[in-house]
Design a protein around this motif. Structure first.
Motif, mmCIF file in Angstrom:
data_model
loop_
_atom_site.group_PDB
_atom_site.id
_atom_site.type_symbol
_atom_site.label_atom_id
_atom_site.label_comp_id
_atom_site.label_asym_id
_atom_site.label_seq_id
_atom_site.Cartn_x
_atom_site.Cartn_y
_atom_site.Cartn_z
ATOM 1 N N ARG A 69 -88.749 -43.899 87.518
ATOM 2 C CA ARG A 69 -88.809 -42.643 88.280
ATOM 3 C C ARG A 69 -87.820 -41.587 87.780
ATOM 4 O O ARG A 69 -87.438 -40.688 88.513
ATOM 5 N N LYS A 70 -87.410 -41.702 86.531
ATOM 6 C CA LYS A 70 -86.569 -40.693 85.885
ATOM 7 C C LYS A 70 -87.112 -40.451 84.478
ATOM 8 O O LYS A 70 -86.534 -40.881 83.481
ATOM 9 N N PRO A 71 -88.248 -39.782 84.368
ATOM 10 C CA PRO A 71 -88.925 -39.641 83.076
ATOM 11 C C PRO A 71 -88.239 -38.678 82.118
ATOM 12 O O PRO A 71 -87.342 -37.927 82.495
ATOM 13 N N GLY A 72 -88.706 -38.709 80.884
ATOM 14 C CA GLY A 72 -88.241 -37.749 79.896
ATOM 15 C C GLY A 72 -88.911 -36.409 80.122
ATOM 16 O O GLY A 72 -90.045 -36.337 80.593
ATOM 17 N N VAL A 73 -88.193 -35.345 79.784
ATOM 18 C CA VAL A 73 -88.723 -33.989 79.941
ATOM 19 C C VAL A 73 -88.731 -33.313 78.565
ATOM 20 O O VAL A 73 -87.758 -33.395 77.818
ATOM 21 N N TYR A 74 -89.843 -32.632 78.277
ATOM 22 C CA TYR A 74 -90.068 -32.016 76.973
ATOM 23 C C TYR A 74 -90.415 -30.544 77.145
ATOM 24 O O TYR A 74 -91.125 -30.170 78.084
ATOM 25 N N ALA A 75 -89.936 -29.707 76.251
ATOM 26 C CA ALA A 75 -90.338 -28.304 76.261
ATOM 27 C C ALA A 75 -91.840 -28.233 75.997
ATOM 28 O O ALA A 75 -92.347 -28.892 75.095
ATOM 29 N N GLN A 76 -92.547 -27.451 76.797
ATOM 30 C CA GLN A 76 -94.006 -27.349 76.702
ATOM 31 C C GLN A 76 -94.371 -26.319 75.631
ATOM 32 O O GLN A 76 -94.365 -25.116 75.860
ATOM 33 N N VAL A 77 -94.717 -26.810 74.468
ATOM 34 C CA VAL A 77 -94.922 -25.952 73.307
ATOM 35 C C VAL A 77 -96.020 -24.918 73.517
ATOM 36 O O VAL A 77 -95.898 -23.768 73.085
ATOM 37 N N SER A 78 -97.111 -25.283 74.199
ATOM 38 C CA SER A 78 -98.230 -24.351 74.365
ATOM 39 C C SER A 78 -97.815 -23.070 75.075
ATOM 40 O O SER A 78 -98.319 -21.980 74.770
ATOM 41 N N THR A 79 -96.876 -23.169 75.995
ATOM 42 C CA THR A 79 -96.403 -21.995 76.733
ATOM 43 C C THR A 79 -95.719 -20.995 75.803
ATOM 44 O O THR A 79 -95.800 -19.784 76.011
ATOM 45 N N PHE A 80 -95.050 -21.502 74.784
ATOM 46 C CA PHE A 80 -94.245 -20.655 73.907
ATOM 47 C C PHE A 80 -94.857 -20.464 72.524
ATOM 48 O O PHE A 80 -94.203 -19.915 71.634
ATOM 49 N N ALA A 81 -96.096 -20.887 72.353
ATOM 50 C CA ALA A 81 -96.724 -20.833 71.026
ATOM 51 C C ALA A 81 -96.736 -19.425 70.452
ATOM 52 O O ALA A 81 -96.443 -19.223 69.268
ATOM 53 N N ALA A 82 -97.092 -18.430 71.263
ATOM 54 C CA ALA A 82 -97.149 -17.050 70.764
ATOM 55 C C ALA A 82 -95.756 -16.549 70.396
ATOM 56 O O ALA A 82 -95.577 -15.890 69.364
ATOM 57 N N ALA A 83 -94.762 -16.870 71.221
ATOM 58 C CA ALA A 83 -93.387 -16.443 70.933
ATOM 59 C C ALA A 83 -92.857 -17.127 69.677
ATOM 60 O O ALA A 83 -92.145 -16.516 68.867
ATOM 61 N N ILE A 84 -93.210 -18.399 69.496
ATOM 62 C CA ILE A 84 -92.782 -19.128 68.296
ATOM 63 C C ILE A 84 -93.397 -18.504 67.053
ATOM 64 O O ILE A 84 -92.713 -18.271 66.047
ATOM 65 N N ALA A 85 -94.696 -18.206 67.130
ATOM 66 C CA ALA A 85 -95.384 -17.606 65.982
ATOM 67 C C ALA A 85 -94.798 -16.247 65.630
ATOM 68 O O ALA A 85 -94.577 -15.939 64.448
ATOM 69 N N TRP A 115 -102.844 -34.907 64.382
ATOM 70 C CA TRP A 115 -101.682 -34.709 65.236
ATOM 71 C C TRP A 115 -101.486 -33.233 65.568
ATOM 72 O O TRP A 115 -101.632 -32.364 64.705
ATOM 73 N N VAL A 116 -101.131 -32.956 66.807
ATOM 74 C CA VAL A 116 -100.749 -31.611 67.227
ATOM 75 C C VAL A 116 -99.492 -31.747 68.090
ATOM 76 O O VAL A 116 -99.372 -32.680 68.895
ATOM 77 N N GLN A 117 -98.541 -30.851 67.921
ATOM 78 C CA GLN A 117 -97.294 -30.931 68.683
ATOM 79 C C GLN A 117 -97.453 -30.276 70.040
ATOM 80 O O GLN A 117 -97.804 -29.106 70.154
ATOM 81 N N VAL A 118 -97.160 -31.040 71.095
ATOM 82 C CA VAL A 118 -97.271 -30.526 72.461
ATOM 83 C C VAL A 118 -95.914 -30.365 73.130
ATOM 84 O O VAL A 118 -95.787 -29.662 74.136
ATOM 85 N N GLY A 119 -94.894 -31.037 72.605
ATOM 86 C CA GLY A 119 -93.588 -30.982 73.258
ATOM 87 C C GLY A 119 -92.435 -31.090 72.288
ATOM 88 O O GLY A 119 -92.604 -31.447 71.116
ATOM 89 N N ILE A 120 -91.245 -30.765 72.788
ATOM 90 C CA ILE A 120 -89.989 -30.887 72.046
ATOM 91 C C ILE A 120 -89.028 -31.665 72.927
ATOM 92 O O ILE A 120 -88.837 -31.328 74.107
ATOM 93 N N VAL A 121 -88.416 -32.718 72.392
ATOM 94 C CA VAL A 121 -87.485 -33.537 73.175
ATOM 95 C C VAL A 121 -86.401 -32.652 73.774
ATOM 96 O O VAL A 121 -85.693 -31.950 73.048
ATOM 97 N N SER A 122 -86.264 -32.691 75.113
ATOM 98 C CA SER A 122 -85.378 -31.743 75.781
ATOM 99 C C SER A 122 -84.296 -32.399 76.639
ATOM 100 O O SER A 122 -83.130 -32.345 76.297
ATOM 101 N N TRP A 123 -84.683 -33.047 77.766
ATOM 102 C CA TRP A 123 -83.647 -33.575 78.655
ATOM 103 C C TRP A 123 -84.189 -34.672 79.564
ATOM 104 O O TRP A 123 -85.377 -34.964 79.577
#
Length: 273
Positions: A250-266, A234-242
């Motif tokens: 036609r109204k999907p779930g939206v998740y924070a894109q973890v890969s974009t913020f991986a460096a900032a998170i680290a 398992w690898v985390q790709v998203g965070i439940v958002s809105w």
């Protein structure tokens, strides 16, 4: 307040395309600001979810304000920025881990000491992520690796969380699981409304486009969206958002894109006091 916060999600499940079940949901009340001590956090739903087996998702945790999260390190939890109100010392959050049953006497309860909220949350850059430092490292904690590139930002994703049996109901006692398929940014934006301003490099959409029925929703915001890597881990790709409503066509779930913020998170995790 960014208009996305009107549709902030707390995980839930409706019927899954893959035999697991997923979410029904609702929206956050206009003007409500989730607080670290639980004030303003809505509780809603898991509908028809499939129970997770003990130890199946050992990295998932439940936060006392009604959100979800995952072990980033044995002493740091990754969750959503909208689940907390600010960066700073905080001892009001209790993290429950090591159990699928929230009433399991063997569940581990650990208090927070500090919260770091993404400084880019509610900006045009996006960044619905936050870190919670615990008073001590949790013995035996299993961490969840996060995606550092976009390699895994597609395909079929898994979501897990505690929610309710129906929209608007009380949270579930037991952990449930579901699967949601990837939806492209272009298709997601075509849903209109808040989706028109989807931040392509900061958010991922997932769900069943034409008929709905699979979704995350209120009940476990901040929980992880995951998928398997090339080693079947398992690898985390998203965070439940809105999202607008829950499990709607036609109204999907939206998740924070973890890969974009991986460096900032680290970086943030390495400098927590």
């Amino acid at each position: 307040m960014d208009k996305r916060t009107n549709f902030v999600r707390y995980i839930s499940f409706v019927v899954s395309l893959f035999g697991m079940a997923t979410a029904a949901c609702g929206t956050e009340v206009e003007g409500a600001d989730p607080q670290e001590d639980g004030v303003g956090i809505a509780e809603m739903p898991v509908v028809g979810g499939t129970p997770a087996a003990k130890g199946e998702f050992p990295w998932v945790v439940r936060l006392s304000m009604g959100c979800g999260g995952a072990f980033y390190t044995p002493q740091v939890i990754l969750t959503a920025a909208h689940c907390v109100s600010r960066t700073g010392a905080n001892t009001s959050i209790t993290v429950t881990s090591g159990a699928i049953d929230l009433q399991d006497p063997a569940a581990v309860k650990t208090r927070s000491t500090y919260v770091y909220r993404s400084p880019t949350y509610n900006t045009s850059t996006g960044g619905d992520w936050a870190l919670i430092k615990l008073e001590r490292a949790v013995p035996g904690a299993v961490t969840l690796p996060i995606a550092t590139t976009t390699q895994y930002d597609n395909g079929n994703f898994g979501v897990v969380g505690w929610g309710a049996a129906r929209e608007g109901g009380a949270q579930q006692r037991y952990l449930l699981k579901a699967e949601v398929p990837f939806i492209t940014d272009a298709q997601c934006k075509s849903a209109g409304g808040s989706y028109s301003s989807l931040i392509a490099n900061a958010e991922i959409c997932a769900g069943i486009w034409d008929r709905g029925g699979i979704d995350t929703c209120q009940g476990d915001s901040g929980g992880p969206m995951v998928r398997r890597d090339e080693n079947n881990q398992w690898v985390q790709v998203g965070i439940v958002s809105w999202g607008e409503g829950c499990a709607r066509a036609r109204k999907p779930g939206v998740y924070a894109q973890v890969s974009t913020f991986a460096a900032a998170i680290a970086k943030a995790a390495s400098t927590l006091p």
